[in-house]
Design a protein around this motif. Sequence first.
Motif, PDB file in Angstrom:
ATOM      1  N   MET A 175       0.825  -1.206   0.000  1.00 47.83           N
ATOM      2  CA  MET A 175       0.000   0.000   0.000  1.00 47.83           C
ATOM      3  C   MET A 175       0.852   1.246   0.000  1.00 47.83           C
ATOM      4  O   MET A 175       0.632   2.174  -0.795  1.00 47.83           O
ATOM      5  CB  MET A 175      -0.918  -0.012   1.231  1.00 47.83           C
ATOM      6  CG  MET A 175      -1.812   1.213   1.399  1.00 47.83           C
ATOM      7  SD  MET A 175      -1.004   2.723   2.021  1.00 47.83           S
ATOM      8  CE  MET A 175      -0.235   2.113   3.523  1.00 47.83           C
ATOM      9  N   PHE A 176       1.849   1.292   0.889  1.00 48.64           N
ATOM     10  CA  PHE A 176       2.705   2.474   1.008  1.00 48.64           C
ATOM     11  C   PHE A 176       3.437   2.746  -0.303  1.00 48.64           C
ATOM     12  O   PHE A 176       3.482   3.885  -0.782  1.00 48.64           O
ATOM     13  CB  PHE A 176       3.703   2.267   2.139  1.00 48.64           C
ATOM     14  CG  PHE A 176       4.523   3.487   2.477  1.00 48.64           C
ATOM     15  CD1 PHE A 176       4.193   4.289   3.560  1.00 48.64           C
ATOM     16  CD2 PHE A 176       5.644   3.831   1.728  1.00 48.64           C
ATOM     17  CE1 PHE A 176       4.945   5.419   3.868  1.00 48.64           C
ATOM     18  CE2 PHE A 176       6.401   4.953   2.027  1.00 48.64           C
ATOM     19  CZ  PHE A 176       6.052   5.745   3.103  1.00 48.64           C
ATOM     20  N   THR A 177       3.986   1.705  -0.893  1.00 47.81           N
ATOM     21  CA  THR A 177       4.738   1.857  -2.141  1.00 47.81           C
ATOM     22  C   THR A 177       3.842   2.334  -3.264  1.00 47.81           C
ATOM     23  O   THR A 177       4.203   3.209  -4.057  1.00 47.81           O
ATOM     24  CB  THR A 177       5.410   0.525  -2.518  1.00 47.81           C
ATOM     25  OG1 THR A 177       6.222   0.070  -1.432  1.00 47.81           O
ATOM     26  CG2 THR A 177       6.269   0.686  -3.761  1.00 47.81           C
ATOM     27  N   GLU A 178       2.642   1.778  -3.337  1.00 50.31           N
ATOM     28  CA  GLU A 178       1.685   2.166  -4.370  1.00 50.31           C
ATOM     29  C   GLU A 178       1.223   3.608  -4.181  1.00 50.31           C
ATOM     30  O   GLU A 178       1.069   4.352  -5.151  1.00 50.31           O
ATOM     31  CB  GLU A 178       0.482   1.219  -4.309  1.00 50.31           C
ATOM     32  CG  GLU A 178      -0.534   1.409  -5.407  1.00 50.31           C
ATOM     33  CD  GLU A 178      -1.647   0.366  -5.336  1.00 50.31           C
ATOM     34  OE1 GLU A 178      -2.792   0.707  -5.679  1.00 50.31           O
ATOM     35  OE2 GLU A 178      -1.372  -0.786  -4.936  1.00 50.31           O
ATOM     36  N   SER A 183       9.395   2.703  -1.512  1.00 55.82           N
ATOM     37  CA  SER A 183       9.188   1.665  -0.515  1.00 55.82           C
ATOM     38  C   SER A 183       9.499   2.184   0.888  1.00 55.82           C
ATOM     39  O   SER A 183      10.491   2.897   1.080  1.00 55.82           O
ATOM     40  CB  SER A 183      10.080   0.455  -0.811  1.00 55.82           C
ATOM     41  OG  SER A 183      10.030  -0.475   0.266  1.00 55.82           O
ATOM     42  N   PRO A 184       8.689   1.834   1.875  1.00 55.19           N
ATOM     43  CA  PRO A 184       8.989   2.223   3.248  1.00 55.19           C
ATOM     44  C   PRO A 184      10.159   1.439   3.837  1.00 55.19           C
ATOM     45  O   PRO A 184      10.598   1.725   4.958  1.00 55.19           O
ATOM     46  CB  PRO A 184       7.684   1.904   3.997  1.00 55.19           C
ATOM     47  CG  PRO A 184       7.126   0.738   3.246  1.00 55.19           C
ATOM     48  CD  PRO A 184       7.453   1.029   1.798  1.00 55.19           C
ATOM     49  N   LEU A 185      10.665   0.456   3.093  1.00 58.75           N
ATOM     50  CA  LEU A 185      11.778  -0.355   3.565  1.00 58.75           C
ATOM     51  C   LEU A 185      13.121   0.252   3.191  1.00 58.75           C
ATOM     52  O   LEU A 185      14.166  -0.269   3.575  1.00 58.75           O
ATOM     53  CB  LEU A 185      11.675  -1.771   2.991  1.00 58.75           C
ATOM     54  CG  LEU A 185      10.356  -2.509   3.259  1.00 58.75           C
ATOM     55  CD1 LEU A 185      10.411  -3.913   2.679  1.00 58.75           C
ATOM     56  CD2 LEU A 185      10.051  -2.559   4.747  1.00 58.75           C
ATOM     57  N   ALA A 186      13.097   1.349   2.428  1.00 59.29           N
ATOM     58  CA  ALA A 186      14.348   2.009   2.040  1.00 59.29           C
ATOM     59  C   ALA A 186      14.938   2.737   3.235  1.00 59.29           C
ATOM     60  O   ALA A 186      14.271   3.019   4.222  1.00 59.29           O
ATOM     61  CB  ALA A 186      14.082   2.991   0.899  1.00 59.29           C
ATOM     62  N   GLY A 187      16.197   3.055   3.154  1.00 57.80           N
ATOM     63  CA  GLY A 187      16.856   3.820   4.212  1.00 57.80           C
ATOM     64  C   GLY A 187      17.297   2.955   5.362  1.00 57.80           C
ATOM     65  O   GLY A 187      18.385   2.372   5.348  1.00 57.80           O
ATOM     66  N   TRP A 236      -6.475  -0.321   1.590  1.00 60.29           N
ATOM     67  CA  TRP A 236      -5.870  -1.094   0.486  1.00 60.29           C
ATOM     68  C   TRP A 236      -6.643  -2.376   0.258  1.00 60.29           C
ATOM     69  O   TRP A 236      -7.067  -3.046   1.212  1.00 60.29           O
ATOM     70  CB  TRP A 236      -4.428  -1.417   0.845  1.00 60.29           C
ATOM     71  CG  TRP A 236      -3.614  -2.134  -0.195  1.00 60.29           C
ATOM     72  CD1 TRP A 236      -2.944  -1.586  -1.251  1.00 60.29           C
ATOM     73  CD2 TRP A 236      -3.359  -3.545  -0.260  1.00 60.29           C
ATOM     74  NE1 TRP A 236      -2.291  -2.552  -1.961  1.00 60.29           N
ATOM     75  CE2 TRP A 236      -2.520  -3.768  -1.380  1.00 60.29           C
ATOM     76  CE3 TRP A 236      -3.750  -4.633   0.518  1.00 60.29           C
ATOM     77  CZ2 TRP A 236      -2.079  -5.030  -1.746  1.00 60.29           C
ATOM     78  CZ3 TRP A 236      -3.322  -5.909   0.167  1.00 60.29           C
ATOM     79  CH2 TRP A 236      -2.484  -6.097  -0.957  1.00 60.29           C
ATOM     80  N   VAL A 237      -6.831  -2.704  -1.007  1.00 62.12           N
ATOM     81  CA  VAL A 237      -7.427  -3.983  -1.411  1.00 62.12           C
ATOM     82  C   VAL A 237      -6.418  -4.685  -2.302  1.00 62.12           C
ATOM     83  O   VAL A 237      -5.837  -4.064  -3.208  1.00 62.12           O
ATOM     84  CB  VAL A 237      -8.756  -3.775  -2.164  1.00 62.12           C
ATOM     85  CG1 VAL A 237      -9.311  -5.110  -2.656  1.00 62.12           C
ATOM     86  CG2 VAL A 237      -9.779  -3.090  -1.261  1.00 62.12           C
ATOM     87  N   ALA A 238      -6.195  -5.957  -2.056  1.00 60.33           N
ATOM     88  CA  ALA A 238      -5.269  -6.723  -2.894  1.00 60.33           C
ATOM     89  C   ALA A 238      -5.706  -6.634  -4.360  1.00 60.33           C
ATOM     90  O   ALA A 238      -6.905  -6.721  -4.655  1.00 60.33           O
ATOM     91  CB  ALA A 238      -5.234  -8.180  -2.434  1.00 60.33           C
ATOM     92  N   PRO A 239      -4.755  -6.437  -5.272  1.00 60.14           N
ATOM     93  CA  PRO A 239      -5.104  -6.211  -6.697  1.00 60.14           C
ATOM     94  C   PRO A 239      -6.051  -7.249  -7.280  1.00 60.14           C
ATOM     95  O   PRO A 239      -6.969  -6.907  -8.029  1.00 60.14           O
ATOM     96  CB  PRO A 239      -3.741  -6.240  -7.388  1.00 60.14           C
ATOM     97  CG  PRO A 239      -2.789  -5.761  -6.341  1.00 60.14           C
ATOM     98  CD  PRO A 239      -3.302  -6.322  -5.045  1.00 60.14           C
ATOM     99  N   GLU A 240      -5.854  -8.509  -6.934  1.00 61.52           N
ATOM    100  CA  GLU A 240      -6.678  -9.555  -7.532  1.00 61.52           C
ATOM    101  C   GLU A 240      -8.112  -9.555  -7.004  1.00 61.52           C
ATOM    102  O   GLU A 240      -8.988 -10.251  -7.530  1.00 61.52           O
ATOM    103  CB  GLU A 240      -6.041 -10.934  -7.318  1.00 61.52           C
ATOM    104  CG  GLU A 240      -5.893 -11.345  -5.862  1.00 61.52           C
ATOM    105  CD  GLU A 240      -4.565 -10.910  -5.256  1.00 61.52           C
ATOM    106  OE1 GLU A 240      -4.110 -11.612  -4.316  1.00 61.52           O
ATOM    107  OE2 GLU A 240      -4.012  -9.889  -5.698  1.00 61.52           O
ATOM    108  N   PHE A 241      -8.369  -8.771  -5.940  1.00 62.70           N
ATOM    109  CA  PHE A 241      -9.718  -8.717  -5.371  1.00 62.70           C
ATOM    110  C   PHE A 241     -10.407  -7.384  -5.642  1.00 62.70           C
ATOM    111  O   PHE A 241     -11.507  -7.144  -5.138  1.00 62.70           O
ATOM    112  CB  PHE A 241      -9.655  -8.953  -3.857  1.00 62.70           C
ATOM    113  CG  PHE A 241      -9.311 -10.357  -3.469  1.00 62.70           C
ATOM    114  CD1 PHE A 241     -10.290 -11.333  -3.370  1.00 62.70           C
ATOM    115  CD2 PHE A 241      -7.994 -10.717  -3.221  1.00 62.70           C
ATOM    116  CE1 PHE A 241      -9.977 -12.635  -3.012  1.00 62.70           C
ATOM    117  CE2 PHE A 241      -7.667 -12.019  -2.860  1.00 62.70           C
ATOM    118  CZ  PHE A 241      -8.658 -12.983  -2.761  1.00 62.70           C
TER     119      PHE A 241
END
Length: 297
Positions: A175-178, A183-187, A236-241
């Motif tokens: 969700m955060f990246t989209e 990405s929130p995992l950077a840094g 957020w909703v998973a793309p496939e749903f």
Amino acid sequence: MLDRGVMLPGPFQVARALSATRILDAPDLDDALEILHRDPVANAFVATRVEAVGLDPWRLGGEMWGWHDEDGRLESLCYAGANLVPVNAGPQAVRAFAERAKRQGRRCSSIVGPAESTAALWALLERSWGPAREVRAHQPLMATATRATGVEPDPLVRRVLRNEVEAVMPACVAMFTEEVGISPLAGDGGLLYQARVAELVAAGRSFARFGEDGEVVFKAEIGAVTAGACQVQGVWVAPEFRGRGLSETGMAAVLDFALTDVAPVVSLYVNDFNVRARAAYHRVGFREVGAFMSVLF
């Protein structure tokens, strides 16, 4: 781009602006809260921090700047931490905050707040702080004080349990990246972000619907919380749903939880270009009460 209609202040105006601002501390708490409570919905993000820890910069995670009128009354605030957030800031206060921000240098990852004051602040800062990675000039601020009437809450949406942090984390990162574009995992490898997700789960403010294989189908969190209002984030909703109405039924469920256990008014803000999300929130009962602006670096 810099608004060529914005008048840049001269030396006298700069000195006067700076003299009207200062970093607030404990004796200013009541006055600061009075300003924040003037608009509980728009000021929820800053108010939740101040209500929780006061004005001490170390505990607050940033400085709270105050602007005083000619009679010495505190009239405007600006939170200067990971975000720069103007509060109740008219033209004079905006100029003062911009001068302080320029002298300090950019330390924040975004400027966010009510659209009018944020736009004015960015117009004064863009020359020294720009370019921005992205400017979202109009983000409708929506709120409701009533439960959904035309949408049935999804009975499978529930609070995320403490032992499910790892299960919900991939959805939070996606969700955060989209939404933000990075990405929130950077840094730091995502340590601060993971801690925040875990904090919301522990507080009972993270909600999700899990699929048959344990994957997250829908999720949302209640981020800012004050006595007057709370703010939903991370929907957020998973793309496939997607396309099945799960954002509407999921939000109806989160709204029930929020109004029952958290605050009398529930708010959120959304990108104006996200037409589907805006329509879904309208169907659940949210109505536009203002607009935010975000400048992302």
